[in-house]
Design an enzyme around this catalytic site. Sequence first.
Site, PDB file in Angstrom:
ATOM      1  NE  ARG A   6      -2.678   8.089  -9.930  1.00  0.00           N
ATOM      2  CZ  ARG A   6      -3.095   7.911  -8.380  1.00  0.00           C
ATOM      3  NH1 ARG A   6      -2.410   7.196  -7.580  1.00  0.00           N
ATOM      4  NH2 ARG A   6      -4.600   8.225  -8.223  1.00  0.00           N
TER       5      ARG A   6
ATOM      6  CD  GLU B  89      -3.370   1.246   0.475  1.00  0.00           C
ATOM      7  OE1 GLU B  89      -2.264   1.777  -0.607  1.00  0.00           O
ATOM      8  OE2 GLU B  89      -4.414   1.477   1.011  1.00  0.00           O
ATOM      9  CG  ASP B  90      -1.383   4.922  -0.804  1.00  0.00           C
ATOM     10  OD1 ASP B  90      -1.040   4.360  -0.269  1.00  0.00           O
ATOM     11  OD2 ASP B  90      -1.670   5.490  -2.514  1.00  0.00           O
TER      12      ASP B  90
ATOM     13  CG  PHE C 171      -3.062  15.985   0.807  1.00  0.00           C
ATOM     14  CD1 PHE C 171      -4.051  14.254   1.497  1.00  0.00           C
ATOM     15  CD2 PHE C 171      -2.769  15.933  -0.204  1.00  0.00           C
ATOM     16  CE1 PHE C 171      -4.753  14.056   0.407  1.00  0.00           C
ATOM     17  CE2 PHE C 171      -3.342  15.218  -1.711  1.00  0.00           C
ATOM     18  CZ  PHE C 171      -4.356  14.263  -1.137  1.00  0.00           C
TER      19      PHE C 171
HETATM   20  P1  5GP Z   1      -7.102   5.250   4.500  1.00  0.00           P
HETATM   21  O1  5GP Z   1      -8.328   4.329   4.307  1.00  0.00           O
HETATM   22  O2  5GP Z   1      -5.838   4.696   5.410  1.00  0.00           O
HETATM   23  O3  5GP Z   1      -7.455   6.580   4.885  1.00  0.00           O
HETATM   24  O4  5GP Z   1      -6.675   6.175   3.590  1.00  0.00           O
HETATM   25  C1  5GP Z   1      -6.023   4.696   2.270  1.00  0.00           C
HETATM   26  C2  5GP Z   1      -5.619   5.589   1.714  1.00  0.00           C
HETATM   27  O5  5GP Z   1      -5.766   7.120   0.663  1.00  0.00           O
HETATM   28  C3  5GP Z   1      -4.572   5.452   0.460  1.00  0.00           C
HETATM   29  O6  5GP Z   1      -4.291   4.604  -0.131  1.00  0.00           O
HETATM   30  C4  5GP Z   1      -4.345   7.175  -0.165  1.00  0.00           C
HETATM   31  O7  5GP Z   1      -4.443   6.991  -1.816  1.00  0.00           O
HETATM   32  C5  5GP Z   1      -5.378   7.857   0.838  1.00  0.00           C
HETATM   33  N1  5GP Z   1      -4.479   8.995   1.207  1.00  0.00           N
HETATM   34  C6  5GP Z   1      -4.502   9.039   2.310  1.00  0.00           C
HETATM   35  N2  5GP Z   1      -3.845   9.901   3.106  1.00  0.00           N
HETATM   36  C7  5GP Z   1      -3.822  10.523   1.922  1.00  0.00           C
HETATM   37  C8  5GP Z   1      -2.064  12.002   1.648  1.00  0.00           C
HETATM   38  O8  5GP Z   1      -1.715  12.233   2.438  1.00  0.00           O
HETATM   39  N3  5GP Z   1      -1.930  12.044   0.567  1.00  0.00           N
HETATM   40  C9  5GP Z   1      -2.570  11.503  -0.582  1.00  0.00           C
HETATM   41  N4  5GP Z   1      -2.899  11.652  -1.494  1.00  0.00           N
HETATM   42  N5  5GP Z   1      -3.477  10.183  -0.288  1.00  0.00           N
HETATM   43  C10 5GP Z   1      -3.472   9.679   0.633  1.00  0.00           C
END
Ligand code: 5GP
Length: 179
Positions: free
Chosen positions: A163, A97-98, A150
Amino acid sequence: MHKDLQEVLISEDKLQARIKQLGLEISSSYKGRCLTLVGVLKGCVLFLSDLLKNISIDTNVDFIMLSSYSGKQSTGVVRTILDLKQNIEGRDVLIVEDIVDSGLTMSYMLKNMTTRGPRSLEICTMLDKPSCRRVKVPIKYSGFVIPNKFVVGYGLDYNELYRNLPYIGVLKKSVIKVD
Ligand code: 5GP
């Protein structure tokens, strides 16, 4: 640095050095086994491809695409948009995961993957934002712990842009549209 960024949080050199370490660690943990990397699209692409180059054991790759975000806000509802092509039953699966932010996406992923009966299931994330966690998720491999900002770049987008940046940066406030 890209003109829309206020700072570079993690440089290309730091990213690559950490990914090399993660590759060594993963190769040693799964030594003698065949690893299945499950990449969560689209944010994982650069991280997964660099990580893959640094894994020395037999590895196969599959992808899943989920949706929960639009723009900068999470809706909290996770859906599968594109599913795996392979059967992962009995496999050693490592989710790639990113970023783990609230943890909702990973929590969904863990439940979803578990129903398919893998031999083992672990999480590898490039970035971990623990201050935003809403659900606890067991992260086995993490590249960097970052503050509540963010971020974009190295696979991460804002409205499908940025990206391609080879580093992780923080967007200028003026670039972020408030809806
Ligand atoms: P979660 O479900 O843990 O809140 O978020 C997971 C997904 O939200 C990540 O795979 C990503 O795509 C997006 N995301 C969460 N935080 C960020 C951030 O700081 N920047 C970006 N570009 N995407 C985020």
